[in-house]
Design a protein around this motif. Structure first.
Motif, PDB file in Angstrom:
ATOM      1  N   LEU A  24       5.105  12.264   0.025  1.00  0.00           N
ATOM      2  CA  LEU A  24       4.085  12.772   0.949  1.00  0.00           C
ATOM      3  C   LEU A  24       3.962  14.292   0.816  1.00  0.00           C
ATOM      4  N   ALA A  25       5.084  14.981   0.681  1.00  0.00           N
ATOM      5  CA  ALA A  25       5.039  16.432   0.500  1.00  0.00           C
ATOM      6  C   ALA A  25       4.335  16.790  -0.810  1.00  0.00           C
ATOM      7  N   ARG A  41       0.825  -1.209   0.000  1.00  0.00           N
ATOM      8  CA  ARG A  41       0.000   0.000   0.000  1.00  0.00           C
ATOM      9  C   ARG A  41       0.861   1.262   0.000  1.00  0.00           C
ATOM     10  N   VAL A  42       1.983   1.219   0.730  1.00  0.00           N
ATOM     11  CA  VAL A  42       2.894   2.364   0.729  1.00  0.00           C
ATOM     12  C   VAL A  42       3.486   2.550  -0.666  1.00  0.00           C
ATOM     13  N   LYS A  43       3.868   1.451  -1.303  1.00  0.00           N
ATOM     14  CA  LYS A  43       4.407   1.544  -2.661  1.00  0.00           C
ATOM     15  C   LYS A  43       3.352   2.056  -3.638  1.00  0.00           C
ATOM     16  N   ARG A  44       2.105   1.694  -3.433  1.00  0.00           N
ATOM     17  CA  ARG A  44       1.017   2.222  -4.266  1.00  0.00           C
ATOM     18  C   ARG A  44       0.890   3.725  -4.055  1.00  0.00           C
ATOM     19  N   ARG A  67      -5.911  10.650  -3.477  1.00  0.00           N
ATOM     20  CA  ARG A  67      -5.062  11.526  -2.674  1.00  0.00           C
ATOM     21  C   ARG A  67      -5.124  11.132  -1.202  1.00  0.00           C
ATOM     22  N   GLU A  68      -6.325  10.862  -0.721  1.00  0.00           N
ATOM     23  CA  GLU A  68      -6.481  10.457   0.677  1.00  0.00           C
ATOM     24  C   GLU A  68      -5.751   9.142   0.941  1.00  0.00           C
ATOM     25  N   PHE A  69      -5.894   8.175   0.028  1.00  0.00           N
ATOM     26  CA  PHE A  69      -5.206   6.891   0.150  1.00  0.00           C
ATOM     27  C   PHE A  69      -3.698   7.114   0.238  1.00  0.00           C
ATOM     28  N   ALA A  70      -3.166   7.918  -0.680  1.00  0.00           N
ATOM     29  CA  ALA A  70      -1.725   8.179  -0.713  1.00  0.00           C
ATOM     30  C   ALA A  70      -1.268   8.873   0.569  1.00  0.00           C
ATOM     31  N   ASP A 124       2.097   8.478   4.977  1.00  0.00           N
ATOM     32  CA  ASP A 124       2.318   8.867   6.364  1.00  0.00           C
ATOM     33  C   ASP A 124       2.615   7.634   7.219  1.00  0.00           C
ATOM     34  N   TYR A 125       1.832   6.579   7.021  1.00  0.00           N
ATOM     35  CA  TYR A 125       2.059   5.321   7.735  1.00  0.00           C
ATOM     36  C   TYR A 125       3.451   4.778   7.409  1.00  0.00           C
ATOM     37  N   GLY A 126       3.813   4.797   6.129  1.00  0.00           N
ATOM     38  CA  GLY A 126       5.109   4.285   5.710  1.00  0.00           C
ATOM     39  C   GLY A 126       6.255   5.068   6.322  1.00  0.00           C
ATOM     40  N   LEU A 127       6.098   6.369   6.422  1.00  0.00           N
ATOM     41  CA  LEU A 127       7.130   7.213   7.005  1.00  0.00           C
ATOM     42  C   LEU A 127       7.313   6.907   8.487  1.00  0.00           C
ATOM     43  N   GLN A 128       6.230   6.610   9.161  1.00  0.00           N
ATOM     44  CA  GLN A 128       6.293   6.299  10.586  1.00  0.00           C
ATOM     45  C   GLN A 128       6.807   4.889  10.859  1.00  0.00           C
TER      46      GLN A 128
END
Length: 89
Positions: free
Chosen positions: A75-76, A27-30, A45-48, A53-57
């Motif tokens: 993310l930015a 999902r992060v790669k998506r 956009r919401e999914f990304a 954000d989850y992937g960064l954490q």
């Protein structure tokens, strides 16, 4: 005895059913792929935003430490492209 077998089968099916579908890493790669698009729907956009954000954490847990800068930039980009909500006065 039949109740016991049904309970075990139910637990096995529930565990197997929960494992189907994309993993958090997928999902992060998506989310990374979505961030490269010029235009995103609100849902995309919401999914990304959620998954980047989850992937960064959770970079270490997902094995994405080498892609930290890419995840931050994506993310930015997704947050920057987010339209302002309509304000009705």
């Amino acid at each position: 005895m039949l109740d016991f077998i049904i309970d075990i089968l139910g637990a096995v099916l529930e565990a197997a059913w929960g494992n189907w579908g994309p993993t958090a890493k997928q999902r992060v790669k998506r989310g990374l792929r979505l961030s490269r698009r010029r235009k995103l729907s609100a849902k995309s956009r919401e999914f990304a935003q959620i998954w980047l954000d989850y992937g960064l954490q959770n970079l270490a847990d997902l094995g994405l430490q080498a892609r930290e800068a890419e995840v931050r930039m994506a993310l930015a980009t997704v947050n920057e492209a987010a339209p302002e909500p309509d304000r009705k006065i």
